[in-house]
Every structure is written in structure tokens, then in C-alpha cells.
Scaffold this motif. Sequence first.
Motif, PDB file in Angstrom:
ATOM      1  N   ARG A  22     -11.166   0.704  -6.473  1.00  0.00           N
ATOM      2  CA  ARG A  22     -11.407   0.175  -7.690  1.00  0.00           C
ATOM      3  C   ARG A  22     -11.259  -1.477  -7.540  1.00  0.00           C
ATOM      4  NH1 ARG A  22      -7.891   3.626 -11.635  1.00  0.00           N
ATOM      5  NH2 ARG A  22      -8.854   2.426 -13.184  1.00  0.00           N
ATOM      6  N   GLY A  23     -11.835  -2.158  -6.934  1.00  0.00           N
ATOM      7  CA  GLY A  23     -11.865  -3.673  -6.706  1.00  0.00           C
ATOM      8  C   GLY A  23     -11.256  -4.031  -5.502  1.00  0.00           C
ATOM      9  N   ASP A  24     -11.301  -5.327  -5.318  1.00  0.00           N
ATOM     10  CA  ASP A  24     -10.793  -6.189  -3.907  1.00  0.00           C
ATOM     11  C   ASP A  24      -9.676  -6.984  -4.317  1.00  0.00           C
ATOM     12  OD1 ASP A  24     -12.849  -4.652  -2.871  1.00  0.00           O
ATOM     13  OD2 ASP A  24     -14.057  -6.365  -2.412  1.00  0.00           O
ATOM     14  N   PHE A  25      -8.741  -7.134  -3.387  1.00  0.00           N
ATOM     15  CA  PHE A  25      -7.901  -7.964  -3.562  1.00  0.00           C
ATOM     16  C   PHE A  25      -7.810  -9.030  -2.089  1.00  0.00           C
ATOM     17  CE2 PHE A  25      -6.626  -4.399  -5.781  1.00  0.00           C
ATOM     18  CZ  PHE A  25      -5.981  -4.881  -6.666  1.00  0.00           C
ATOM     19  N   ARG A  26      -7.293 -10.317  -2.564  1.00  0.00           N
ATOM     20  CA  ARG A  26      -7.105 -11.206  -1.316  1.00  0.00           C
ATOM     21  C   ARG A  26      -5.662 -11.397  -1.436  1.00  0.00           C
ATOM     22  NH1 ARG A  26     -11.560 -15.029   0.179  1.00  0.00           N
ATOM     23  NH2 ARG A  26     -13.390 -13.721   0.161  1.00  0.00           N
ATOM     24  N   SER A  27      -4.941 -11.612  -0.121  1.00  0.00           N
ATOM     25  CA  SER A  27      -3.485 -11.798  -0.163  1.00  0.00           C
ATOM     26  C   SER A  27      -3.072 -12.262   1.199  1.00  0.00           C
ATOM     27  CB  SER A  27      -2.591 -10.532  -0.288  1.00  0.00           C
ATOM     28  OG  SER A  27      -2.790  -9.538   0.607  1.00  0.00           O
ATOM     29  N   ILE A  34       0.841  -1.206   0.139  1.00  0.00           N
ATOM     30  CA  ILE A  34      -0.046  -0.034   0.261  1.00  0.00           C
ATOM     31  C   ILE A  34       0.839   1.265  -0.014  1.00  0.00           C
ATOM     32  CG2 ILE A  34      -1.931   1.343   1.203  1.00  0.00           C
ATOM     33  CD1 ILE A  34      -2.567  -1.489   2.421  1.00  0.00           C
ATOM     34  N   GLY A  35       0.861   2.138  -1.179  1.00  0.00           N
ATOM     35  CA  GLY A  35       1.681   3.183  -1.266  1.00  0.00           C
ATOM     36  C   GLY A  35       2.834   3.168  -2.234  1.00  0.00           C
ATOM     37  N   ALA A  36       2.867   4.142  -3.191  1.00  0.00           N
ATOM     38  CA  ALA A  36       4.076   4.063  -3.950  1.00  0.00           C
ATOM     39  C   ALA A  36       4.667   5.592  -3.879  1.00  0.00           C
ATOM     40  CB  ALA A  36       3.486   4.064  -5.364  1.00  0.00           C
ATOM     41  N   GLY A  37       5.076   5.731  -2.511  1.00  0.00           N
ATOM     42  CA  GLY A  37       6.313   6.573  -2.320  1.00  0.00           C
ATOM     43  C   GLY A  37       7.607   5.647  -2.479  1.00  0.00           C
ATOM     44  N   HIS A  38       8.801   6.115  -1.963  1.00  0.00           N
ATOM     45  CA  HIS A  38       9.866   5.510  -2.170  1.00  0.00           C
ATOM     46  C   HIS A  38       9.917   4.092  -1.290  1.00  0.00           C
ATOM     47  CE1 HIS A  38      11.455   7.807   1.519  1.00  0.00           C
ATOM     48  NE2 HIS A  38      11.916   6.421   1.710  1.00  0.00           N
ATOM     49  N   SER A  66      10.066   3.281 -12.517  1.00  0.00           N
ATOM     50  CA  SER A  66      10.219   2.761 -13.848  1.00  0.00           C
ATOM     51  C   SER A  66      11.420   1.619 -13.970  1.00  0.00           C
ATOM     52  CB  SER A  66      10.290   3.808 -14.954  1.00  0.00           C
ATOM     53  OG  SER A  66      11.314   4.014 -15.699  1.00  0.00           O
ATOM     54  N   VAL A  67      12.705   1.829 -13.447  1.00  0.00           N
ATOM     55  CA  VAL A  67      13.765   1.017 -13.764  1.00  0.00           C
ATOM     56  C   VAL A  67      13.502  -0.411 -12.927  1.00  0.00           C
ATOM     57  CG1 VAL A  67      15.520   2.666 -14.120  1.00  0.00           C
ATOM     58  CG2 VAL A  67      15.211   1.886 -11.996  1.00  0.00           C
ATOM     59  N   SER A  68      12.713  -0.364 -11.742  1.00  0.00           N
ATOM     60  CA  SER A  68      12.681  -1.493 -11.288  1.00  0.00           C
ATOM     61  C   SER A  68      11.260  -2.243 -11.639  1.00  0.00           C
ATOM     62  CB  SER A  68      12.343  -1.266  -9.566  1.00  0.00           C
ATOM     63  OG  SER A  68      11.572  -0.285  -9.331  1.00  0.00           O
ATOM     64  N   CYS A  69      10.513  -1.541 -12.700  1.00  0.00           N
ATOM     65  CA  CYS A  69       9.189  -2.245 -13.228  1.00  0.00           C
ATOM     66  C   CYS A  69       8.228  -2.495 -12.055  1.00  0.00           C
ATOM     67  CB  CYS A  69       9.598  -3.514 -14.099  1.00  0.00           C
ATOM     68  SG  CYS A  69      10.909  -3.338 -15.355  1.00  0.00           S
ATOM     69  N   ALA A  70       8.263  -1.696 -11.132  1.00  0.00           N
ATOM     70  CA  ALA A  70       7.062  -1.737  -9.983  1.00  0.00           C
ATOM     71  C   ALA A  70       5.833  -1.949 -10.480  1.00  0.00           C
ATOM     72  CB  ALA A  70       7.279  -0.732  -9.079  1.00  0.00           C
ATOM     73  N   PRO A  71       4.809  -2.996 -10.242  1.00  0.00           N
ATOM     74  CA  PRO A  71       3.713  -3.145 -10.630  1.00  0.00           C
ATOM     75  C   PRO A  71       2.727  -2.088  -9.853  1.00  0.00           C
ATOM     76  CG  PRO A  71       4.313  -4.791  -9.306  1.00  0.00           C
ATOM     77  CD  PRO A  71       5.509  -4.035  -9.285  1.00  0.00           C
ATOM     78  N   VAL A  72       2.811  -0.728 -10.514  1.00  0.00           N
ATOM     79  CA  VAL A  72       2.015   0.028  -9.732  1.00  0.00           C
ATOM     80  C   VAL A  72       0.637   0.240 -10.169  1.00  0.00           C
ATOM     81  CG1 VAL A  72       1.952   2.352  -8.725  1.00  0.00           C
ATOM     82  CG2 VAL A  72       4.089   1.342  -8.921  1.00  0.00           C
ATOM     83  N   ARG A  73      -0.384   0.410  -9.496  1.00  0.00           N
ATOM     84  CA  ARG A  73      -1.543   0.602  -9.856  1.00  0.00           C
ATOM     85  C   ARG A  73      -2.095   2.041  -9.437  1.00  0.00           C
ATOM     86  NH1 ARG A  73      -4.881  -4.669 -10.037  1.00  0.00           N
ATOM     87  NH2 ARG A  73      -3.146  -6.330 -10.800  1.00  0.00           N
ATOM     88  N   THR A  74      -1.999   3.136 -10.119  1.00  0.00           N
ATOM     89  CA  THR A  74      -2.399   4.446  -9.570  1.00  0.00           C
ATOM     90  C   THR A  74      -3.800   4.820  -9.694  1.00  0.00           C
ATOM     91  OG1 THR A  74      -1.884   5.246 -11.936  1.00  0.00           O
ATOM     92  CG2 THR A  74      -0.095   5.465 -10.294  1.00  0.00           C
ATOM     93  N   LEU A 101      -0.383  -0.438  -4.629  1.00  0.00           N
ATOM     94  CA  LEU A 101      -1.685   0.168  -4.799  1.00  0.00           C
ATOM     95  C   LEU A 101      -1.451   1.592  -4.419  1.00  0.00           C
ATOM     96  CD1 LEU A 101      -4.327  -2.494  -3.493  1.00  0.00           C
ATOM     97  CD2 LEU A 101      -3.484  -2.052  -5.846  1.00  0.00           C
ATOM     98  N   GLU A 102      -1.776   2.556  -5.090  1.00  0.00           N
ATOM     99  CA  GLU A 102      -1.318   3.953  -4.745  1.00  0.00           C
ATOM    100  C   GLU A 102      -2.644   4.810  -5.078  1.00  0.00           C
ATOM    101  OE1 GLU A 102       1.049   6.200  -3.817  1.00  0.00           O
ATOM    102  OE2 GLU A 102      -0.554   7.566  -4.053  1.00  0.00           O
ATOM    103  N   ARG A 103      -3.177   5.406  -4.140  1.00  0.00           N
ATOM    104  CA  ARG A 103      -4.386   6.421  -4.296  1.00  0.00           C
ATOM    105  C   ARG A 103      -4.302   7.467  -5.572  1.00  0.00           C
ATOM    106  NH1 ARG A 103      -4.385   9.065   1.690  1.00  0.00           N
ATOM    107  NH2 ARG A 103      -2.219   9.998   1.411  1.00  0.00           N
ATOM    108  N   GLY A 104      -3.082   7.932  -5.506  1.00  0.00           N
ATOM    109  CA  GLY A 104      -2.565   9.292  -6.490  1.00  0.00           C
ATOM    110  C   GLY A 104      -1.712   8.656  -7.499  1.00  0.00           C
ATOM    111  N   GLU A 105      -0.668   9.580  -7.633  1.00  0.00           N
ATOM    112  CA  GLU A 105       0.439   8.863  -8.466  1.00  0.00           C
ATOM    113  C   GLU A 105       1.552   8.505  -7.675  1.00  0.00           C
ATOM    114  OE1 GLU A 105       0.708  12.061 -11.641  1.00  0.00           O
ATOM    115  OE2 GLU A 105      -0.625  13.166 -10.194  1.00  0.00           O
ATOM    116  N   VAL A 106       2.485   7.942  -8.363  1.00  0.00           N
ATOM    117  CA  VAL A 106       3.824   7.523  -7.729  1.00  0.00           C
ATOM    118  C   VAL A 106       4.590   8.840  -7.140  1.00  0.00           C
ATOM    119  CG1 VAL A 106       6.433   6.915  -8.312  1.00  0.00           C
ATOM    120  CG2 VAL A 106       4.458   5.509  -9.443  1.00  0.00           C
ATOM    121  N   ALA A 107       5.047   8.805  -6.016  1.00  0.00           N
ATOM    122  CA  ALA A 107       5.666  10.136  -5.357  1.00  0.00           C
ATOM    123  C   ALA A 107       4.414  11.167  -4.886  1.00  0.00           C
ATOM    124  CB  ALA A 107       6.631  10.660  -6.116  1.00  0.00           C
TER     125      ALA A 107
END
Length: 421
Positions: free
Chosen positions: A122-127, A15-19, A94-102, A38-44
Motif C-alpha cells: 500500500r505505497g512506498d516509503f523513503r527513510s 517492519i512488524g508490529a509484534g512486541h 495502544s498505551v505507547s500510541c505506536a503509529p502502526v499501519r496494519t 508497518l504490519e502486514r496483518g494485525e498487531v500481534a
Amino acid sequence: MTNSGAAERVTTVVIGAGHAGLAASHFLSERSIDHVVLERGEVANSWRRERWDSLRLLTPNSQARLPGHPYAGPDPDGYMTMGEVIEFVEDFASVSCAPVRTGVEVTSVRRTGGEYHVTTSRGDFRSGTVVIASGACNRPAVPGFSDAVPASIEQLTTFDYRNPEQLDEGRVLVVGASATGAQLAAEIRRSGRPVTLSVGEHVRLPRTYRGRDVLWWMEASGLWDERYDEVEDLTRARRLPSPQLVGTPERSTLDLNALTDMGVDLVGRWAAIRDGRALFSGGLRNVFSLADLKMQRLLDNFDEWARINGHDAHLDAPERFAPTRVPESPLLQLDLERGEIRTVVWATGYRPDYTWLDVDVVDAKDQLRHDGGVVESPGLYALGLPVLRRRKSTFIHGIEDDAREVIDHLVEYLAGRRRPA
Ligand SMILES: Cc1cc2nc3c(=O)[nH]c(=O)nc-3n(C[C@H](O)[C@H](O)[C@H](O)COP(=O)(O)OP(=O)(O)OC[C@H]3O[C@@H](n4cnc5c(N)ncnc54)[C@H](O)[C@@H]3O)c2cc1C
């Protein structure tokens, strides 16, 4: 994806696409663990939306380091602007090809049947595992008595403040004298407005010491690597205010003496409001002496480290700094109804927001209960919190060691779940 669809299954939800979240993703990918960020806004997002215009990092570029992604620019002694920080974090994603969903806000995390149910906008996850990297500074921390500030005074937090132009021309009361408060007091004063700064416990540091950035010393001497299980008073260490530092091209020091020279008026800690009057603590002399003494001790430790490790020859001579000057007769009260103060800027710290976390792991002070990022619920982890595993945990260069160890633990946990009982 919509809320009505079946939950998507992944091994780990970050949860969160900060550093911090991106560093978790880097190590998860390295260990071939399928995951989403999962990121509610954008990366950073925090650097884009929650910082003021003129802010630069207070850590030098040489300390802008993420796993496998060091600073590669021409100015290791400089301090990044917000635009540069955003670009640096985006490049890492981008270099680490992180599977981010903004644009995906996590609205609830629950644990049932031995796994986590993550509900989002935008949908549910189970993990089986979740890494909370949603940040330590989601909300400004403002004292309750702010409710008693007269309506004629505008109140801003550091999330609302962008630049002095948005302020009334009259006097501004900046509350809090750690990095944020000191920087805003200086900027607002430079805009021509009279400024009063309310100062509580603070950490004084020179920008450079013996020719090197003071944060170079923190790193080189190993102080920043001190582990959370070795720190004497961990609760206190986790609450320590940020040092009075600013990143400027001139590498200037921003302590209370510098602010006094600029014409900022200092008062004590704002303790209460009574009958429309702000009441400030006395005892500035003690507060200043304590900060001076602690700085002195730190510099003594640096000198000792340099001597023992044979660095004296490459460094300038030891320096000592003038004590913090105490104002002659600092105000103890200020009539807020008189109209002199037009704006109050609360620079009184930040707190995390876990209102979406439906697992019983948050204490009465809104802090996660965890041991080095291993949260008190199986398979739940955290990154990016103060002194999570080391003193450097919340800084950009501090995430690599923490994220590696936390993801190692997560991998062990998953292996344990797979092993037959
Ligand atoms: C004013 C300020 C100055 C700083 N200066 C420096 C500095 O000079 N050098 C340094 O090294 N560090 C600095 N820091 C500390 C630290 O590097 C930053 O706070 C950094 O942003 C923390 O990174 P993070 O990934 O832990 O959290 P964040 O960058 O805050 O990332 C968390 C992410 O989670 C997302 N999120 C939160 N809740 C949800 C949710 N429910 N669903 C989905 N997404 C969510 C947010 O949108 C955000 O993008 C500073 C901090 C502040 C506040």
C-alpha cells in the motif's frame, strides 16, 4: 495510498508490529523520532495466526513485561493463553500510541542514494533508517527429505496444526522434542491417538526448582542477561532449541519421562528416508545423558548462585531429578508405507523470511549478518532475533534492553549523518 503515489518520507520505518517492533516504536517515540510501524496483518499477528489453540506462554506472567508496560494481573506465576498475550501486546501498542499501519505488507527494501526505499502493498516509503522486527519464526523449518514421505501420510507443520481434532485417528509421528514438539506430543497423546516422538538434541528443564519457576532462576541468577559478546559459542547459542517446558495451571514438568509415562513412544532423530522407511539415529542413551548432564550443571550453578547470594533460607532444599529413561529397544526404522503412521507433525523449528529484503545482508543460512542488531548496511537494524544482544533477546521480557540499545545506536547514526563532515 496506492503504489502510484509519491513515496512517503519518514526518518525510520519499523517492519512488524509484534512486541519487538512495538518496543522499537516506544523508544523511537521517546527520542522524538518520526516513524511508522508497518504490519502486514494485525498487531500481534503471529500470536493470532501462527500458533495452535491450546498454547500458553511458557514464560510466567511475571516475565510478561514490555517497556513501561508490566504485567498487572492477579497471577504472576500463571502462564498466558494466546488471547491474553494478544490483549497484552495490543494494550502495549495502544498505551505507547505506536503509529502502526496494519494490512501493509513490505514487499521490498532497497538501499540507493544513501537511503532506504521501502515498497509495500500500500505505497512506498523513503527513510534513512529501517528497523527489521519481522520475527525470527516466519516459516517452519522442515527437512528436505519430507518430500519422500508417502502421499498417504498427512504432513502438518506447527503453522497448520491447531488441535488434535483435525488429525486422523491413527498414529502420529511428531518430529522434534523441544518445547513445541513435546507440547504437541502430549496433547495429541491425551486425545487418545498413539504417538511416536522423534527426539534429537534437546534441552531438559524441570518446570519448578526449589519452589520457584525455573525461568525465575534463569532471570534472577543473571544467566539470561549474559551478553552476546560474552557468550562462548555465539553461533551455537543462537541455534539452541527451546527448552522442554509447558505453561499449565498445574505448573507441571513436561520432560521425556513425563511423555513416556503418558504412553508416548520415543525414537531417535529422524535422519533420512530410504525405500519408504524412516531411519532414526541410534544413540538415544547418549542424547539423553547429555541433556541430563546439562540440566544437572545448570541446577548446580543455580544452587551455587543461591548460596553465594544468601538466598538459601528463602528457597526449598536443592533437588535432583531421575535420569531420562531410555526405551528398551527403540525403533531404528519405520515402514512409512505400511499405513501405521497416519500423520507426521514437523516440530523441527522455525526460520525467518527475508525474501523481501533486497540488501545484501542475509547469509547462506537465511540469517541476517548483524552485530548486536546493527545490520551490515548503514542505518539498518534488527530486533527480536535469538541472542541478538543477550540470551533473553527473543523473549517478551528480553526486548526492552535490546530495543533501548539498538535505538540508541540508531539515534547516534542519525546524529552522525546530520553532522557536517
Ligand atoms: C510457538 C512459540 C511459542 C513461544 N512462546 C514464548 C513464550 O512463552 N514466552 C516468550 O517470551 N516468548 C515466546 N516465544 C518467542 C517470541 O516471544 C515470539 O516468537 C514473538 O512472537 C516474537 O516477537 P517479534 O515481535 O520478534 O516477532 P513476531 O511476533 O513474529 O512479529 C513480527 C511481525 O512482523 C510482521 N511481518 C513479517 N513480515 C512482514 C512484512 N514483510 N511486512 C509487514 N509485516 C511483516 C508479522 O506479521 C508479525 O506481526 C514463542 C515463539 C513461538 C514460535
